[in-house]
Design a protein around this motif. Structure first.
Motif, PDB file in Angstrom:
ATOM      1  N   ALA A   1       0.657  -1.050   0.090  1.00 54.22           N
ATOM      2  CA  ALA A   1      -0.317   0.024  -0.165  1.00 54.22           C
ATOM      3  C   ALA A   1       0.779   1.249   0.072  1.00 54.22           C
ATOM      4  O   ALA A   1       0.535   2.305  -0.736  1.00 54.22           O
ATOM      5  CB  ALA A   1      -0.791  -0.280   1.201  1.00 54.22           C
ATOM      6  N   TRP A   2       1.865   1.249   0.695  1.00 52.17           N
ATOM      7  CA  TRP A   2       2.783   2.345   0.986  1.00 52.17           C
ATOM      8  C   TRP A   2       3.327   2.926  -0.388  1.00 52.17           C
ATOM      9  O   TRP A   2       3.411   4.076  -0.645  1.00 52.17           O
ATOM     10  CB  TRP A   2       3.677   2.358   1.927  1.00 52.17           C
ATOM     11  N   ILE A   3       3.568   1.885  -1.392  1.00 56.62           N
ATOM     12  CA  ILE A   3       4.320   2.095  -2.269  1.00 56.62           C
ATOM     13  C   ILE A   3       3.399   2.692  -3.429  1.00 56.62           C
ATOM     14  O   ILE A   3       3.571   3.537  -4.217  1.00 56.62           O
ATOM     15  CB  ILE A   3       5.128   0.990  -3.073  1.00 56.62           C
ATOM     16  N   ALA A   4       1.981   2.035  -3.321  1.00 53.08           N
ATOM     17  CA  ALA A   4       0.990   2.449  -4.212  1.00 53.08           C
ATOM     18  C   ALA A   4       0.554   3.969  -3.912  1.00 53.08           C
ATOM     19  O   ALA A   4       0.528   4.783  -4.753  1.00 53.08           O
ATOM     20  CB  ALA A   4      -0.428   1.746  -3.993  1.00 53.08           C
ATOM     21  N   PHE A   5       0.617   4.316  -2.592  1.00 49.27           N
ATOM     22  CA  PHE A   5       0.467   5.707  -2.232  1.00 49.27           C
ATOM     23  C   PHE A   5       1.508   6.505  -2.714  1.00 49.27           C
ATOM     24  O   PHE A   5       1.240   7.716  -3.078  1.00 49.27           O
ATOM     25  CB  PHE A   5       0.009   5.784  -0.651  1.00 49.27           C
TER      26      PHE A   5
ATOM     27  N   VAL B   1       3.179  10.887  -6.069  1.00 53.47           N
ATOM     28  CA  VAL B   1       4.236  11.527  -7.126  1.00 53.47           C
ATOM     29  C   VAL B   1       3.359  12.017  -8.217  1.00 53.47           C
ATOM     30  O   VAL B   1       3.708  13.034  -9.033  1.00 53.47           O
ATOM     31  CB  VAL B   1       5.177  10.491  -7.618  1.00 53.47           C
ATOM     32  N   GLY B   2       2.499  11.021  -8.689  1.00 51.83           N
ATOM     33  CA  GLY B   2       1.715  11.282  -9.779  1.00 51.83           C
ATOM     34  C   GLY B   2       0.729  12.494  -9.630  1.00 51.83           C
ATOM     35  O   GLY B   2       0.773  13.457 -10.553  1.00 51.83           O
ATOM     36  N   LEU B   3      -0.032  12.522  -8.610  1.00 49.41           N
ATOM     37  CA  LEU B   3      -0.737  13.927  -8.328  1.00 49.41           C
ATOM     38  C   LEU B   3       0.315  15.343  -8.308  1.00 49.41           C
ATOM     39  O   LEU B   3      -0.124  16.344  -8.984  1.00 49.41           O
ATOM     40  CB  LEU B   3      -1.308  13.990  -6.579  1.00 49.41           C
ATOM     41  N   SER B   4       1.537  15.098  -7.891  1.00 49.29           N
ATOM     42  CA  SER B   4       2.545  15.999  -7.751  1.00 49.29           C
ATOM     43  C   SER B   4       2.876  16.428  -9.287  1.00 49.29           C
ATOM     44  O   SER B   4       2.631  17.670  -9.743  1.00 49.29           O
ATOM     45  CB  SER B   4       3.857  15.977  -7.232  1.00 49.29           C
TER      46      SER B   4
ATOM     47  N   PHE C   1       1.841  24.667  -5.348  1.00 46.73           N
ATOM     48  CA  PHE C   1       1.950  24.424  -3.865  1.00 46.73           C
ATOM     49  C   PHE C   1       1.462  22.931  -3.527  1.00 46.73           C
ATOM     50  O   PHE C   1       2.056  21.919  -2.792  1.00 46.73           O
ATOM     51  CB  PHE C   1       1.174  25.509  -2.935  1.00 46.73           C
ATOM     52  N   ILE C   2       0.461  22.479  -4.338  1.00 49.00           N
ATOM     53  CA  ILE C   2       0.025  21.127  -4.193  1.00 49.00           C
ATOM     54  C   ILE C   2       1.118  19.991  -4.690  1.00 49.00           C
ATOM     55  O   ILE C   2       1.381  19.037  -4.011  1.00 49.00           O
ATOM     56  CB  ILE C   2      -1.289  20.810  -4.892  1.00 49.00           C
ATOM     57  N   ALA C   3       1.699  20.755  -5.611  1.00 53.01           N
ATOM     58  CA  ALA C   3       2.849  19.631  -6.101  1.00 53.01           C
ATOM     59  C   ALA C   3       3.796  19.530  -5.058  1.00 53.01           C
ATOM     60  O   ALA C   3       4.338  18.432  -4.933  1.00 53.01           O
ATOM     61  CB  ALA C   3       3.358  20.411  -7.359  1.00 53.01           C
ATOM     62  N   ILE C   4       4.218  20.621  -4.668  1.00 54.93           N
ATOM     63  CA  ILE C   4       5.373  20.430  -3.397  1.00 54.93           C
ATOM     64  C   ILE C   4       4.846  19.624  -2.233  1.00 54.93           C
ATOM     65  O   ILE C   4       5.473  18.635  -1.719  1.00 54.93           O
ATOM     66  CB  ILE C   4       5.892  21.724  -2.689  1.00 54.93           C
ATOM     67  N   ILE C   5       3.504  19.808  -1.858  1.00 56.48           N
ATOM     68  CA  ILE C   5       3.159  19.013  -0.507  1.00 56.48           C
ATOM     69  C   ILE C   5       3.036  17.559  -1.004  1.00 56.48           C
ATOM     70  O   ILE C   5       3.425  16.800  -0.285  1.00 56.48           O
ATOM     71  CB  ILE C   5       1.842  19.480  -0.224  1.00 56.48           C
ATOM     72  N   CYS C   6       2.555  17.149  -2.231  1.00 55.86           N
ATOM     73  CA  CYS C   6       2.304  16.016  -2.687  1.00 55.86           C
ATOM     74  C   CYS C   6       3.523  15.165  -2.730  1.00 55.86           C
ATOM     75  O   CYS C   6       3.798  13.976  -2.314  1.00 55.86           O
ATOM     76  CB  CYS C   6       1.577  15.672  -4.090  1.00 55.86           C
ATOM     77  N   MET C   7       4.769  15.864  -2.965  1.00 56.36           N
ATOM     78  CA  MET C   7       6.020  15.299  -2.983  1.00 56.36           C
ATOM     79  C   MET C   7       6.381  15.077  -1.567  1.00 56.36           C
ATOM     80  O   MET C   7       7.057  14.031  -1.206  1.00 56.36           O
ATOM     81  CB  MET C   7       7.259  16.240  -3.588  1.00 56.36           C
ATOM     82  N   ILE C   8       6.103  15.971  -0.627  1.00 60.43           N
ATOM     83  CA  ILE C   8       6.516  15.738   0.676  1.00 60.43           C
ATOM     84  C   ILE C   8       5.738  14.408   1.154  1.00 60.43           C
ATOM     85  O   ILE C   8       6.431  13.420   1.728  1.00 60.43           O
ATOM     86  CB  ILE C   8       6.082  16.903   1.719  1.00 60.43           C
ATOM     87  N   VAL C   9       4.689  14.112   0.851  1.00 56.69           N
ATOM     88  CA  VAL C   9       3.857  13.172   1.407  1.00 56.69           C
ATOM     89  C   VAL C   9       4.177  11.860   0.650  1.00 56.69           C
ATOM     90  O   VAL C   9       4.508  10.793   1.191  1.00 56.69           O
ATOM     91  CB  VAL C   9       2.314  13.343   0.950  1.00 56.69           C
TER      92      VAL C   9
ATOM     93  N   SER D   1      -1.927   9.253 -16.388  1.00 58.41           N
ATOM     94  CA  SER D   1      -2.771   9.104 -15.420  1.00 58.41           C
ATOM     95  C   SER D   1      -2.462  10.187 -14.104  1.00 58.41           C
ATOM     96  O   SER D   1      -3.175  10.676 -13.376  1.00 58.41           O
ATOM     97  CB  SER D   1      -2.839   7.652 -14.766  1.00 58.41           C
ATOM     98  N   ALA D   2      -1.034  10.596 -14.383  1.00 57.15           N
ATOM     99  CA  ALA D   2      -0.849  11.671 -13.249  1.00 57.15           C
ATOM    100  C   ALA D   2      -1.632  12.848 -13.752  1.00 57.15           C
ATOM    101  O   ALA D   2      -1.981  13.774 -12.869  1.00 57.15           O
ATOM    102  CB  ALA D   2       0.641  11.969 -13.564  1.00 57.15           C
ATOM    103  N   MET D   3      -1.394  13.274 -15.018  1.00 53.07           N
ATOM    104  CA  MET D   3      -2.226  14.341 -15.460  1.00 53.07           C
ATOM    105  C   MET D   3      -3.755  14.366 -15.075  1.00 53.07           C
ATOM    106  O   MET D   3      -4.487  15.200 -14.603  1.00 53.07           O
ATOM    107  CB  MET D   3      -2.199  14.598 -16.835  1.00 53.07           C
ATOM    108  N   VAL D   4      -4.361  13.368 -15.211  1.00 48.11           N
ATOM    109  CA  VAL D   4      -5.861  12.976 -14.649  1.00 48.11           C
ATOM    110  C   VAL D   4      -5.826  13.334 -13.375  1.00 48.11           C
ATOM    111  O   VAL D   4      -6.595  14.191 -12.883  1.00 48.11           O
ATOM    112  CB  VAL D   4      -6.031  11.434 -14.900  1.00 48.11           C
ATOM    113  N   SER D   5      -5.089  12.614 -12.427  1.00 49.96           N
ATOM    114  CA  SER D   5      -5.264  12.641 -11.094  1.00 49.96           C
ATOM    115  C   SER D   5      -4.789  14.287 -10.531  1.00 49.96           C
ATOM    116  O   SER D   5      -5.594  14.706  -9.785  1.00 49.96           O
ATOM    117  CB  SER D   5      -4.681  11.904 -10.137  1.00 49.96           C
ATOM    118  N   GLY D   6      -3.922  14.708 -11.225  1.00 51.76           N
ATOM    119  CA  GLY D   6      -3.623  16.164 -10.907  1.00 51.76           C
ATOM    120  C   GLY D   6      -4.680  17.217 -11.000  1.00 51.76           C
ATOM    121  O   GLY D   6      -5.045  17.997 -10.372  1.00 51.76           O
ATOM    122  N   THR D   7      -5.271  17.305 -12.151  1.00 51.40           N
ATOM    123  CA  THR D   7      -6.305  17.941 -12.791  1.00 51.40           C
ATOM    124  C   THR D   7      -7.553  17.731 -11.668  1.00 51.40           C
ATOM    125  O   THR D   7      -8.025  18.842 -11.245  1.00 51.40           O
ATOM    126  CB  THR D   7      -6.826  17.863 -14.210  1.00 51.40           C
TER     127      THR D   7
END
Lengths: 293, 430
Positions: free
Chosen positions: B62-66, B71-74, B101-109, B243-249
């Protein structure tokens, strides 16, 4: 300083008295005395690192062939220095009876915790009754020529030794388990920190000294716990001149171990047999454990 | 326009005195979730990965999936921000800084998830010291560091004007702005031009970095593994990026609508409808690529491929594929965005966006888990993986941490300042 020199002189004297005269001894042999003396002189240089072993061979090859004839050929090729040892294993599947004693021996030798076995035996029934046969497939690490696990490790914690053995530096491994994912043979395991202590008294008392490193007691959060572990062809035994535990214990003598670079070794000869095959040979990993069907 | 500005400023000015109840509840719930997560994080650090259902057969869960999800969201929200800052898509401008800013936070997460997953988290930084050049993961570590740095610098440049303007205010944001600006910082035509140029340069460097380096690279971590046929295809990293573009948007749309509703700001409906259409467009490309990937695998009739597909689509795990990835993550959102009755309804579009995000979580799980359930060799044990309570609570805790950082930073930084801000600055100057 002076004392040391005096002592050294004394020792040299004793050695000289004990040693017989080299020229005299060689004169008794049927072979050329001068050649022997010259070779011994140069051999000293080779040992001291002042002369390259290959140059040494080149220098004396002609005279050696002249002196000893054909029988010298093999010898010079072997000590050529060009060919390194490449440890490999051949497993004869017709001889394997599926007793799993290699698995037990491996576990005992490497003291692997629950859930980790460097060596497994896969068992499978092929065909339909009454035409069935049972196949046992003992699987240690394949010690590949191009190991995918080494390719993916982000910190170079796993690497190939000069003798062909794929090892892990457990003190560097960060436990990302990418190598487990990448290994096509399922040869790697992660040490979750489990223990047989409940069933076996004193299991935690000592960690197997893999790669010659004494780690003492097995304790929570202590290396190798939290890192990846694998078969290393019993490197600690090889260094003592012993065969890997699984090879030594095999009741059917189905396992052979040796130098794949030496064309005259048993493993090399068996590896060239028409019965020989490798697992997943299409992947390009180049396994060094060879099976005889 | 000035009324809009007033309204946007309103809750922030109040923030110093009485916080809105909704906000208090929000922060309170997040703190509780984070505290619960922290307890389970401690448990995991103390007991090791035995707290998970991971094994040597299924080493990633799960942790790798998240991790790949975030990373995709970012990457997705960053690429959306470049559409605004580099390609000048003015109509999405309102979410530009938010996207960064969301891109930065998503990378931290995402990196926190990786840290949780490492068997030896204390050695994590040695991944930056020792470098195996043939390891995609080693490259990714470095790409992530460069990427986060670039995002931070770009966000600062994007907010510079707002900082300078806010520095004159006596609010909380003003204090933060004074900390982050030089005393003699000004805004004039020259600085405006300079800032815009830098935004363009950083955004342009960022595009290949995000596509090739960060997210395509993360896909390549999986794609290069020839031992796992389900991952081992050239199209795989591309699917990751799309799919990163999908989830990011989708995430940006959702956060924008939720935030406007929470702060009682008017929603730019036209922009939301546009974002929703963009999201569905990316989703269609994503589905198309996935379809071809499955088709090629199926057509090979190779056991390894068939087994992987079977595990994903016809096994105990298939609810995740059909239920979450396909139904919730694709069918429902497409319906909501195209059905006339819901196509302009903000709530319906919000639901569509949230479903798309959840659907992509499903996509990430279906990437990571099923191909590790299939035995790596015939005769070897099959995997059996389902996250433990520990894994779920750690995940929730880390995500709560991300939302907390977002909420607090949203109070401190001018993430929502708009173009009419310059007028506001003039007003203040007078």
């Amino acid at each position: 300083m002076l004392l040391k020199q005096l002592l050294e002189d004394d020792f040299n004297q004793i050695v000289d008295e004990r040693l017989s005269d080299a020229a005299e001894e060689l004169a008794n042999s049927p072979y050329d005395t001068d050649l022997g003396l010259n070779m011994a002189q140069d051999a000293k240089k080779v040992v001291a690192g002042k002369l390259d072993i290959q140059t040494f061979h080149k220098k004396y090859h002609a005279s050696l062939v002249k002196e000893f004839g054909q029988q010298v050929r093999q010898g010079t090729q072997e000590d050529n220095g060009k060919t390194k040892v490449k440890w490999g294993m051949v497993i004869d599947l017709r001889k394997c009876v599926g007793c799993d004693s290699c698995m037990v021996a491996c576990k005992a030798e490497n003291r692997t915790p629950p859930g980790i076995s460097y060596n497994v035996v896969l068992e499978k029934e092929v065909g339909e009754f009454p035409h069935i046969s049972k196949v046992n497939l003992p699987m240690p690490c394949m010690h590949c020529d191009n190991p995918p696990c080494v390719q993916v490790c982000p910190v170079r914690a796993t690497f190939k030794l000069d003798n062909g053995i794929v090892t892990i530096d457990n003190d560097r491994c960060i436990g990302c388990r990418y190598c487990i994912v990448a290994c096509p043979y399922g040869a790697r395991s992660y040490d979750f920190g489990e223990s047989y202590e409940d069933e076996m008294l004193g299991f935690n008392d000592v960690t197997s000294p893999e790669y010659g490193i004494e780690r003492g007691k097995r304790e929570p959060r202590k290396t190798p716990i939290g890192t990846v572990r694998k078969c290393n062809f019993c490197l600690h035994r090889l260094e003592r001149g012993e065969e890997p535990a699984c090879v030594e214990t095999c009741i059917g003598d189905a396992r052979f171990f040796g130098d794949l670079n030496d064309p005259n070794s048993t493993v090399s000869k068996l590896a060239n047999s028409p019965r020989a095959f490798k697992l997943k040979s299409d992947l390009g990993a180049g396994p060094n454990v060879i099976y005889l069907r | 326009m000035s009324t809009v500005v007033k309204e946007t400023k309103h809750p922030n000015d109040k923030a110093k005195g009485a916080l809105p109840t909704l906000f208090k509840w929000w922060i309170g719930i997040l703190l509780v979730l984070f505290a619960v997560g922290a307890y389970f994080i401690m448990e995991r650090l103390w007991l090791g990965l035995t707290t998970t259902n991971l094994s040597s057969v299924t080493p990633w869960g799960a942790w790798i999936a998240f991790y790949i999800f975030f990373v995709g969201l970012s990457a997705g929200s960053f690429l959306l921000s470049t559409m605004i800052f580099v390609f000048g898509m003015k109509r999405y401008e309102k979410v530009g800084k938010m996207a960064l800013f969301i891109a930065i936070i998503c990378m931290i997460v995402a990196l926190t998830f990786v840290l949780m997953d490492l068997g030896r988290p204390e050695r994590a930084l040695s991944a930056l010291v020792h470098w195996n050049v043939t390891s995609i993961l080693a490259w990714e570590m470095r790409f992530y560091v460069i990427y986060i740095t670039l995002l931070t610098v770009e966000l600062y440049v994007a907010m510079r004007e707002d900082f300078v303007r806010l520095a004159a205010h006596d609010s909380l944001k003003g204090k933060v702005a004074r900390l982050l600006t030089f005393k003699d910082s000004t805004i004039n035509d020259y600085t405006r031009k300079r800032d815009h140029r830098w935004m363009k340069i950083l955004g342009t460097i960022g595009i290949p970095l995000a596509i090739l380096g960060v997210h395509g690279g993360t896909g390549a971590i999986f794609a290069v593994v020839s031992a796992r046929p389900a991952w081992n295809s050239g199209i795989f990293p591309i699917i990751f990026v799309v799919s990163a573009m999908v989830s990011g948007t989708a995430l940006l749309l959702a956060i924008y609508v939720i935030r406007c509703k929470a702060l009682k700001q008017p929603i730019d409906e036209q922009m939301v409808v546009g974002l929703a259409k963009l999201m569905i467009a990316f989703l269609f490309i994503d589905l198309l690529l996935q379809f071809y990937d499955y088709l090629v695998a199926l057509y090979s009739l190779a056991d390894s491929h068939l087994l992987s597909l079977q595990t994903m689509m016809r096994s105990a795990y298939s609810w995740s594929f059909w239920g979450i990835q396909i139904f919730l993550g694709a069918v429902v959102p497409i319906f909501l965005v195209y059905w006339k009755k819901t196509a302009k309804n903000m709530n319906a579009l919000l639901v569509a966006a949230v479903f798309v995000v959840i659907g992509i979580i499903g996509v990430r799980f279906n990437i990571v888990v099923p191909s590790q359930i299939v035995p790596i060799m015939e005769g070897m044990p099959a995997g059996d993986y389902y996250p433990t309570y520990n894994e779920w609570f750690v995940s929730i805790g880390i995500m709560a941490m991300g939302l907390l950082i977002f909420t607090i930073a949203d109070r401190l930084l001018p993430l929502d300042q708009e173009m009419d801000g310059s007028e506001m600055g003039d007003q203040n100057a007078r």
